[in-house]
Design an enzyme around this catalytic site. Structure first.
Site, mmCIF file in Angstrom:
data_model
loop_
_atom_site.group_PDB
_atom_site.id
_atom_site.type_symbol
_atom_site.label_atom_id
_atom_site.label_comp_id
_atom_site.label_asym_id
_atom_site.label_seq_id
_atom_site.Cartn_x
_atom_site.Cartn_y
_atom_site.Cartn_z
ATOM 1 N N PHE A 137 -38.258 -21.866 8.561
ATOM 2 C CA PHE A 137 -38.713 -23.256 8.658
ATOM 3 C C PHE A 137 -40.041 -23.258 9.402
ATOM 4 C CE2 PHE A 137 -39.284 -27.479 10.285
ATOM 5 C CZ PHE A 137 -38.918 -28.273 9.206
ATOM 6 N N ASP A 222 -44.386 -17.515 14.253
ATOM 7 C CA ASP A 222 -44.120 -18.925 14.518
ATOM 8 C C ASP A 222 -43.117 -18.995 15.667
ATOM 9 O OD1 ASP A 222 -43.045 -21.462 14.644
ATOM 10 O OD2 ASP A 222 -42.918 -21.736 12.467
ATOM 11 N N LYS A 251 -43.150 -27.872 20.352
ATOM 12 C CA LYS A 251 -41.887 -28.250 21.003
ATOM 13 C C LYS A 251 -41.943 -28.276 22.531
ATOM 14 C CE LYS A 251 -38.737 -27.200 17.196
ATOM 15 N NZ LYS A 251 -38.311 -28.572 16.866
HETATM 16 N N1 PLP Z 1 -41.724 -24.054 13.119
HETATM 17 C C1 PLP Z 1 -40.474 -23.914 13.609
HETATM 18 C C2 PLP Z 1 -39.938 -22.539 13.870
HETATM 19 C C3 PLP Z 1 -39.694 -25.029 13.879
HETATM 20 O O1 PLP Z 1 -38.451 -24.883 14.350
HETATM 21 C C4 PLP Z 1 -40.224 -26.315 13.620
HETATM 22 C C5 PLP Z 1 -39.428 -27.532 13.854
HETATM 23 O O2 PLP Z 1 -38.231 -27.497 13.994
HETATM 24 C C6 PLP Z 1 -41.541 -26.411 13.109
HETATM 25 C C7 PLP Z 1 -42.254 -25.260 12.887
HETATM 26 C C8 PLP Z 1 -42.157 -27.752 12.830
HETATM 27 O O3 PLP Z 1 -42.469 -28.377 14.022
HETATM 28 P P1 PLP Z 1 -42.838 -29.948 14.028
HETATM 29 O O4 PLP Z 1 -41.577 -30.690 13.697
HETATM 30 O O5 PLP Z 1 -43.301 -30.197 15.444
HETATM 31 O O6 PLP Z 1 -43.912 -30.155 13.031
#
Ligand code: PLP
Length: 397
Positions: A137, A222, A251
């Site tokens: 994700f 990520d 986050k």
């Molecule tokens: N990358 C990872 C690993 C995530 O867990 C998330 C959100 O849960 C995102 C990216 C996307 O983040 P945002 O919701 O702040 O755009």
């Protein structure tokens, strides 16, 4: 419906993209939340890995209030001290030489993908392809959605972005098989969060780093969910003893204020000149002040060690609980990021816990996910586990 009913009003007017629980929170402190009826909850979810210092941490509240009262916003055409301090902190505590600040995880990843492509275009013979992983994700913008290896998020949005391919997670040979002479980068999470708390292990990350080195590829990690102490190190890559070429954060970085960061090495960053990317709000002084204070508290108060210690304890407690109930398949995690996989959909368990005053989460349909504030005590872990065990025994036997 009265104008003071947040549930009814939201249900009436919001785009229906969230499968919400029928609770409206009004206040938080530490690991506790209170709803509109005054009912208290123990929070083992931290707003999806965001409020890692606990709700209403006094140092964060003070930093936000002070910054809001002196300067709330100026354009990125000018300098501000909170931003400068945050950039310095991020770079001096990581592998990176440069950082770009944005507002969310998706934007941090979007920037990472653009940086990789720019580098490929200018310095690597026009290579542009990114390999991401199944089960990942990375966000909900078109580029990050294309890199997100979960069909349920992608359905109905075709055509997605060209030049992003998916390979199985945790299998370096499968990743290698996807590399072509157009590939510029591999992008993955050190632990897949939304994919079900899937821990591939340090060896896999080291093998991917080796693969990238041998093939001249950039490694984009990520760490939007795993970063800022969640796994017991400031960044999860530290466990494997490797460094990425590009790293993304969001986050927990702002303790609840929206902020994202994309960290890079100098030689890769060099291709991103003025005008190549930007953001109106990215690196907003208030969000940066919150992030600076978050890092100061995290690094200054032994919280990473506490996270490792209480995290091990939590993991052991979850394994004990899983061993005693039918229908619990596996417990996985690191630091204070844990998942318990069930043999059935997990949402009814989450709903029952909520009724009992415990906030947990479901991901990947069958996985109960726990992302408590890093300040959680063993006593609070025990309290949460007692509720969880009772609910699981009632529902699964
Ligand atoms: N990358 C990872 C690993 C995530 O867990 C998330 C959100 O849960 C995102 C990216 C996307 O983040 P945002 O919701 O702040 O755009």
């Amino acid at each position: 419906m009265t104008s003071a009913d947040p549930i009814a009003l939201t249900q009436r007017y919001e785009l229906g993209v969230y499968a919400r629980y029928p609770v409206a929170f009004v206040r938080g402190e530490g690991c506790r939340l209170w709803d509109t009826d005054g009912k208290a909850y123990l929070d083992l979810f931290a707003g999806l890995a965001v409020t890692s210092l606990g709700h209403a941490h006094p140092a964060i509240v003070q930093a936000i209030q002070a910054q809001a009262a002196s300067l709330l916003h100026v354009s990125n055409l000018y300098y501000t001290l909170p931003k400068a301090r945050l950039l310095e902190l991020l770079c001096t505590h990581s592998f990176a030489d440069r950082a770009f600040l944005s507002n969310s995880g998706a934007e941090a990843n979007e920037a990472a993908l653009k940086i990789a492509r720019r580098y490929g275009s200018a310095r690597a013979g026009g290579r542009y392809e990114i390999i991401a992983t199944h089960g990942s994700f990375h966000g909900r913008t078109f580029a990050t959605l294309t890199a997100t290896g979960q069909e349920k998020h992608r359905v109905g949005f075709d055509p997605l972005l060209p030049g992003i391919r998916l390979a199985p997670f945790g299998d370096v040979r499968a990743l290698a098989a996807e590399i072509t002479d157009r590939t510029i980068a591999i992008m993955l999470e050190p632990i897949q969060g939304e994919g079900g708390v899937v821990v591939p292990g340090d060896r896999f990350l080291r093998e991917v780093r080796d693969l990238c080195d041998r093939q001249g590829l950039l490694l984009i990690l990520d760490e939007v969910q795993t970063g800022i102490g969640r796994t017991g190190k400031l960044f999860a890559y530290e466990h494997a003893g490797i460094v990425p070429d590009i790293l993304t954060l969001a986050k927990a970085l702002g303790s609840g204020l929206p902020i994202g960061a994309t960290l890079v090495r100098a030689d890769i960053a060099g291709e991103m000149g003025p005008g190549s990317h930007g953001s109106t709000f990215g690196g907003n002084p208030v969000a940066c002040a919150a992030a600076v204070r978050t890092l100061e508290v995290l690094l200054g108060e032994g919280l990473l060690e506490h996270c490792r210690d209480v995290g091990r304890y939590f993991g052991d407690r979850l394994r004990d609980i899983a061993a005693g109930v039918d229908g619990a398949r596996a417990v996985r995690g690191l630091g204070l990021m844990w998942g318990m996989e069930l043999d059935r959909p997990a949402r009814p368990i989450v709903e029952a816990c909520l009724t009992e005053g415990l906030v947990i989460n479901v991901t990947a349909e069958r996985v109960l996910r726990f992302l408590p504030p890093l300040v959680i005590s063993r006593a609070e872990v025990d309290e949460g586990c007692a509720i969880l065990e009772q609910v699981l025994k009632t529902h699964l036997g």
